[in-house]
Design a protein around this motif. Structure first.
Motif, short mmCIF file in Angstrom:
data_model
loop_
_atom_site.label_atom_id
_atom_site.label_comp_id
_atom_site.label_asym_id
_atom_site.label_seq_id
_atom_site.Cartn_x
_atom_site.Cartn_y
_atom_site.Cartn_z
N PHE A 26 -6.90 7.02 -0.17
CA PHE A 26 -6.47 6.61 1.22
C PHE A 26 -6.98 7.27 2.47
O PHE A 26 -7.02 6.80 3.37
N THR A 27 -7.44 8.49 2.11
CA THR A 27 -8.13 9.28 3.36
C THR A 27 -9.39 9.58 3.18
O THR A 27 -10.27 10.02 4.32
N MET B 103 0.96 -1.25 0.05
CA MET B 103 0.00 -0.01 0.07
C MET B 103 0.90 1.28 0.01
O MET B 103 0.38 2.24 -0.66
N ARG C 216 0.66 4.04 -2.86
CA ARG C 216 0.23 5.33 -2.70
C ARG C 216 1.41 6.50 -3.23
O ARG C 216 1.12 7.61 -3.59
N GLU C 217 2.72 5.99 -3.30
CA GLU C 217 3.85 6.83 -3.62
C GLU C 217 3.82 6.91 -5.22
O GLU C 217 4.04 7.71 -5.78
N PRO D 95 -4.56 8.46 -5.20
CA PRO D 95 -3.93 7.93 -3.79
C PRO D 95 -4.42 9.06 -2.76
O PRO D 95 -4.83 8.76 -1.76
N ALA D 96 -4.01 10.15 -3.09
CA ALA D 96 -4.37 11.44 -2.11
C ALA D 96 -5.71 11.39 -1.47
O ALA D 96 -5.77 11.61 -0.34
N ILE E 51 -5.95 4.76 -8.02
CA ILE E 51 -6.02 3.24 -7.42
C ILE E 51 -7.54 2.77 -7.62
O ILE E 51 -8.51 3.39 -7.52
N LEU F 8 -3.72 -0.93 6.63
CA LEU F 8 -2.96 0.48 6.74
C LEU F 8 -2.60 0.49 8.42
O LEU F 8 -3.34 0.22 9.22
#
Length: 251
Positions: free
Chosen positions: A235-236, A207, A211-212, A231-232, A217, A251
């Motif tokens: 994931f949030t 993961m 993300r990097e 990703p920004a 995704i 995570l």
């Protein structure tokens, strides 16, 4: 990496409403996604959610039951598909390295361009040596797979795929069989490739790496794309309960 002109291009890979069953088990249930040139896409999700099947369909390793897949204008699902033409455009690296044990690392990298593309040996060797450098294996050209670590073998497998000069690279859980200390060197090789502008589609459970490097995704579960995004936000700010539950576990 985030090229502003990228969004104006038409997709290099287009997957539309793809269904695939193995016997009674429906593995893909109407999956659609587009990948633009130079884009890096990561597909994540629980085991058995259809991720590996999906990317194997892109390379015609699995046939599809309905829907369509096109790669640079080639209809992958056409009965008249020229698999060689497709596989010149699409390289694939698997969880298992599948190297020829009786060939050196360099010979493994050189085989397909010589045998399949009929390119001259001297030209192929020059390119293969550059590729070995690119995946940080200079000095290992004459080593046999059995003399290399898992991470080194996987990097030979990446160089071997690149030797065909593909336009798109597929990676199917390429770090899953590796020791933790060798995972990083393989991810670095892929990151270098992505940053050089190669179009990449990765099935991965790494993961932090997703993300990097990913531009986008996709989260799959039970044969459908549940949620997707950059990703920004992915994931949030995931909104689907299945995505949230999956992310909370890993995570």
């Amino acid at each position: 990496m985030n090229d502003t002109n990228r969004n104006s291009d038409k997709p290099i890979v287009s997957i539309q409403q793809v269904h695939k069953s193995f016997g009674q088990l429906e593995v893909l249930k109407g999956v659609s996604l587009d990948v633009k040139k130079r884009e890096v896409i990561c597909i994540i999700g629980p085991s058995g959610s259809g991720k590996s099947t999906l990317i194997r369909c892109i390379n015609a390793l699995n046939s599809i039951d309905s829907g369509s897949i096109t790669v640079e204008g080639i209809e992958v699902n056409s009965p008249n598909l020229d698999k060689l033409a497709l596989r010149k455009k699409v390289g694939m690296v698997f969880q298992q390295y599948n190297l020829f044990p009786h060939k050196t690392a360099l010979q493994n990298v050189m085989m397909a361009p010589i045998k399949v593309l009929k390119q001259p040996v001297s030209e192929v060797e020059k390119r293969a040596r550059k590729l070995m450098n690119r995946v940080n294996l200079q000095g290992k050209e004459d080593s046999y797979p059995g003399e290399l670590s898992g991470g080194q073998q996987q990097r030979v497998a990446i160089a071997r795929s690149l030797a065909m000069n593909p336009d798109v690279m597929l990676f199917d859980e390429v770090t899953a069989a590796l020791d933790p200390e060798t995972v990083k060197e393989v991810l670095l090789a892929i990151k270098d490739l992505a940053q050089s502008g190669m179009t990449c589609i990765l099935v991965t459970h790494e993961m932090g790496f997703a993300r990097e490097i990913a531009d986008h995704i996709y989260f799959t579960d039970r044969g459908v794309i549940v949620e997707h995004g950059p990703p920004a936000t992915f994931f949030t700010q995931a909104t689907d309960p299945r995505t949230k539950e999956f992310l909370s576990q890993i995570l």
